[in-house]
Scaffold this active site. Sequence first.
Site, PDB file in Angstrom:
ATOM      1  N   ASP A  26      25.159  43.900 100.454  1.00 23.42           N
ATOM      2  CA  ASP A  26      25.936  42.897  99.709  1.00 23.42           C
ATOM      3  C   ASP A  26      25.418  41.508 100.087  1.00 23.42           C
ATOM      4  OD1 ASP A  26      29.146  42.663  98.540  1.00 23.42           O
ATOM      5  OD2 ASP A  26      28.272  40.919  99.553  1.00 23.42           O
ATOM      6  N   ILE A  27      25.166  40.683  99.071  1.00 27.50           N
ATOM      7  CA  ILE A  27      24.653  39.328  99.333  1.00 27.50           C
ATOM      8  C   ILE A  27      25.731  38.503 100.029  1.00 27.50           C
ATOM      9  CG2 ILE A  27      23.694  37.239  98.292  1.00 27.50           C
ATOM     10  CD1 ILE A  27      22.726  38.958  95.956  1.00 27.50           C
TER      11      ILE A  27
ATOM     12  N   GLU B  20      27.209  41.922  93.199  1.00 17.48           N
ATOM     13  CA  GLU B  20      26.113  41.489  94.072  1.00 17.48           C
ATOM     14  C   GLU B  20      25.964  42.486  95.216  1.00 17.48           C
ATOM     15  OE1 GLU B  20      29.238  41.105  95.887  1.00 17.48           O
ATOM     16  OE2 GLU B  20      28.242  39.520  97.035  1.00 17.48           O
TER      17      GLU B  20
END
Length: 296
Positions: free
Chosen positions: A173-174, A216
């Site tokens: 996950d960003i 994301e």
Amino acid sequence: MHVLIVDDNEIDIITTSSFVQKAEMNLFVADSATKALEIISNRETTPEIIVVDWMMPDVNGLELCQKIRALNLAVTPYIIMVTSNSLGQIEQKALDVGADDFIEKPIHGAVFIARLRVGARIVEMQKKLLSLAHTDELTGLLNRRAAIKACKAHIVRLSRADMPLSHCLIISDIDFFKSINDTYGHQIGDRVLVDVAKRMRNSIRPFETAARFGGEEFLIYCEATEEEAELILSRMLKAISSSPYIYNDLSLNVTMSFGGVVISKHDTQHNINDFIKKADNLLYEVKNNGRNNYKV
Ligand code: GH3
Ligand code: MG
Ligand code: MG
Ligand code: MG
């Protein structure tokens, strides 16, 4: 287009084969249903159009047709049933068991080739739809649905492997992605997603899986022992953050957090969702411990 002809009659095979070659399609031939199923089950030769003779010793065309449909192949082949048997209701029976088309022998070359082309059109359309259904439009990676399908197939392969092999499922996950959107706009956010996807895809091998799992959030599935998983994760961590993301005058630093589970052969009876949950839990530990890191 790969075409398989299944017929027990040598002369009929020669005739039909010449039409397939005239249509400039790749030809496979089987003189029995058993041989046909061997060819169909081999991933390299999976035919897209299958021409099945009805009257064959042992397993006849009707039964073969049912067996092919029961295989639930990734791309459903187009089946043309051919027969010289003109008994009543034969056409209806063929179509009812799953044939897409029906032709009586003797086969008329030009019409047969036209029907092969109908089959090719339908297979192509099916492939286009499958690809749309499996691809994330923004990044070009697999989408969530396709990711789960691919992982399930990898796990089946692992459960059947002779060698002691293990796999690794990663959820990533960003970090602080919302602030990228908020600061630079959604369009820049989208470009970051595309570039992160590229960097992730490039850090694994072609037969391994990279997917956009959510907004994301990404899923990676690869072959790896415990030590290799650590190496892959540290490589990905670097791949994402070691060089900035440049968009005109803008230079952004992006980091990502990762959670990974190693799956060994004796874990393969577990549900895919269990592995995902485990990886997710580790990811959130990393988030809570300051981000830009991984945990296996
Ligand atoms: P954390 O480090 O805890 O993960 O923080 P975060 O800001 O990354 O997490 P959060 O879940 O709050 O934010 C995710 C953001 O991703 C919110 C959402 O608007 C954005 N997002 C989801 N899908 C897309 C997309 O397709 N394009 C763009 N630009 N943004 C997206
Ligand atoms: Mg026959
Ligand atoms: Mg998120
Ligand atoms: Mg995030």
